[in-house]
Design a protein around this motif. Sequence first.
Motif, PDB file in Angstrom:
ATOM      1  N   GLY A   1       5.670   4.796  -4.581  1.00 37.43           N
ATOM      2  CA  GLY A   1       4.250   4.648  -4.282  1.00 37.43           C
ATOM      3  C   GLY A   1       3.631   3.405  -4.892  1.00 37.43           C
ATOM      4  O   GLY A   1       2.582   3.469  -5.535  1.00 37.43           O
TER       5      GLY A   1
ATOM      6  N   GLY B   1       4.590   3.967   3.716  1.00 33.41           N
ATOM      7  CA  GLY B   1       3.614   3.003   3.236  1.00 33.41           C
ATOM      8  C   GLY B   1       3.581   1.791   4.155  1.00 33.41           C
ATOM      9  O   GLY B   1       4.123   1.819   5.274  1.00 33.41           O
TER      10      GLY B   1
ATOM     11  N   ASN C   1       0.836  -1.202   0.000  1.00 34.30           N
ATOM     12  CA  ASN C   1       0.000   0.000   0.000  1.00 34.30           C
ATOM     13  C   ASN C   1       0.868   1.249   0.000  1.00 34.30           C
ATOM     14  O   ASN C   1       1.499   1.592   1.015  1.00 34.30           O
ATOM     15  CB  ASN C   1      -0.920   0.019   1.222  1.00 34.30           C
ATOM     16  CG  ASN C   1      -1.926  -1.120   1.202  1.00 34.30           C
ATOM     17  OD1 ASN C   1      -2.377  -1.538   0.130  1.00 34.30           O
ATOM     18  ND2 ASN C   1      -2.282  -1.648   2.367  1.00 34.30           N
ATOM     19  N   ASN C   2       0.940   1.914  -1.173  1.00 34.12           N
ATOM     20  CA  ASN C   2       1.666   3.172  -1.334  1.00 34.12           C
ATOM     21  C   ASN C   2       3.085   3.092  -0.759  1.00 34.12           C
ATOM     22  O   ASN C   2       3.512   3.924   0.039  1.00 34.12           O
ATOM     23  CB  ASN C   2       0.893   4.310  -0.654  1.00 34.12           C
ATOM     24  CG  ASN C   2       1.380   5.681  -1.122  1.00 34.12           C
ATOM     25  OD1 ASN C   2       1.841   5.848  -2.248  1.00 34.12           O
ATOM     26  ND2 ASN C   2       1.274   6.668  -0.241  1.00 34.12           N
TER      27      ASN C   2
ATOM     28  N   ASN D   1       1.568   0.052  -5.338  1.00 29.99           N
ATOM     29  CA  ASN D   1       0.372  -0.611  -4.799  1.00 29.99           C
ATOM     30  C   ASN D   1       0.223  -1.961  -5.492  1.00 29.99           C
ATOM     31  O   ASN D   1       0.150  -2.044  -6.720  1.00 29.99           O
ATOM     32  CB  ASN D   1      -0.880   0.243  -5.044  1.00 29.99           C
ATOM     33  CG  ASN D   1      -0.870   1.505  -4.198  1.00 29.99           C
ATOM     34  OD1 ASN D   1      -1.060   1.460  -3.000  1.00 29.99           O
ATOM     35  ND2 ASN D   1      -0.632   2.641  -4.848  1.00 29.99           N
TER      36      ASN D   1
END
Length: 591
Positions: free
Chosen positions: A368, A405, A353-354, A370
């Motif tokens: 970033g 993240g 996640n990010n 995902n």
Amino acid sequence: MNNSPKNTTKKTNNVSVFKRIMEYTKPYKSRYYWVIFFAITLSVFAALRPFLLKETVDEYITPQDSVGLLYYILLMAGALIMEVISQFYFVYLANWLGQDIIRDIRVKLFIHLMSFKMKYFDNEPVGKLVTRSVFDIESISKIFSQGLFMIISDLLKMIVVLLFMFYMNWKLTLIVMCAMPILVIATRVFQKKMKVAFEEVRTQISNLNTFVQERVTGMKIVQLFSREDIEYEKFKVINDKHKKAWIKNVWYNSIFFPIADIISSISLGLVVWYGGMNIIAENGSTSFGDLFSYTMFIGMLYNPLRQIADKFNEMQMGMIAANRVFEVLDIKEHIQDKGKEVAHMFNGNIEFNNVHFSYTDKEEVLKGINLDVKEGETIAIVGATGAGKSTIINLLNRFYEINSGEILIDKTNIKDFTLDSLRNQIAVVLQDVFLFADTIHNNITLENPEISREQVVKAAKKIGVHDFIMTLPNGYDYNVKERGVMLSSGQRQLIAFLRAFVSNPSILILDEATSSIDSYSEDLIQRATETITKGRTSIVIAHRLATIINADKIIVMEKGHVVEQGSHYQLINQEEGYYKNLYYSQFAVEN
């Protein structure tokens, strides 16, 4: 290749280093005190012999008393025997203590090194770490075997000798002591010069070890590119610096010890002259026994003082080595293992996640990211070199810490798992397989007692590796030598697949595991891949796109971003798609 790493050893107060070393003597206090005890008895019995000689000459030889002479001869023999016994136990216990201490430090250092982040090993030369772990730690033992206790023994011997000398003839003692300040000053100057010389020696030894280790490891590259002459010239430069560092050391020794011998000889000459004149004058202040005993006492007084400088150098070398070892022990480069949850078996759901990450402060590798991997899926990650594919593996195993993240497995942040349990549930097969100089069986099990020979054989048969292993001499007990040089790259890869399979991981990662191998090995590896990925979440990083067509999902990366994702057939049908262009360009090259 790193040619000559700079010396980064910090200047540290010797007192603080010494105190830290002495902390390691605490488990061995009784032995420590016994060493001190025998140092005291050694000094007493050593100084007693010249005193008994004086008494023998003055009281029994001069008056021609044969009975008393025999008695004192036996006393001197007894003193000599006790001195020998004290010397034996003193040296033996001091060396034993030193070896126990360096064993403890070496174990602590090795455990500490194994907990470091991969980032530390990215930046530090292997040769330097080998020097710290082997040569520097061995030098620490000299603090106890040839340094500290020897200096204590010599100082005690000098004190006891001086007490006997003042008791016997204070005038002759003052003559002897007149030259001592000169020797003390010379010793101090010598010690300071030798400290600098020893620091340079240790630096050059580290540089030499690093250079040789890298060239031996990379010998194939050296010979492939005909760099023998170039590397020879580089080695000559480094070896010459090493020689010059030792020559400076020898130079100081060559100056100091002759000076010490001259001072000792002058003192002896003055004592013989003054004592002889007293005997000739018959004023009774000096006897023949004094002259006999003082010729021994001067050696016992000046030799330890001269040797203290030499032993202090050994101790100084050990202190410098200890400082270097403590620098590594003080490095806080390990992954924080603060997780409380023990991972038994994962379902295999993975989420990025990010996630942002960079190996250095200057350039971000993942920007970033995902990702969402479902339980039991086989996903493939493709992209150009440097896109960040292998970085994802490193982060999932927590070899590096992310900048921001979160990474989740089964909805739990990987930081919440204990590090060992997390890594035990993730098996990785790398492109560059590392095998230890050991048997095939031990390289597969990594000496895990929970994995039996029967399990290994059963797993090998299941993925089609057993027949290949049995063609080797001694089968599973075949020694593959250092880095597995006795096997081909494809064979090493098969061993790595089997190693991953027998560990029964929840998550399997294949990092370029099918590249650069022959067609026969590729068929075996393809079969092994299908077997070990069945029923478990698998991540495949592939350069050859033909090997990932059947993946459930393909993640396409470019410069730290996910630019496309989907099945092979979804991506191949995208107009002007990145994956489509990559696939067809590779297909055209291969055909």
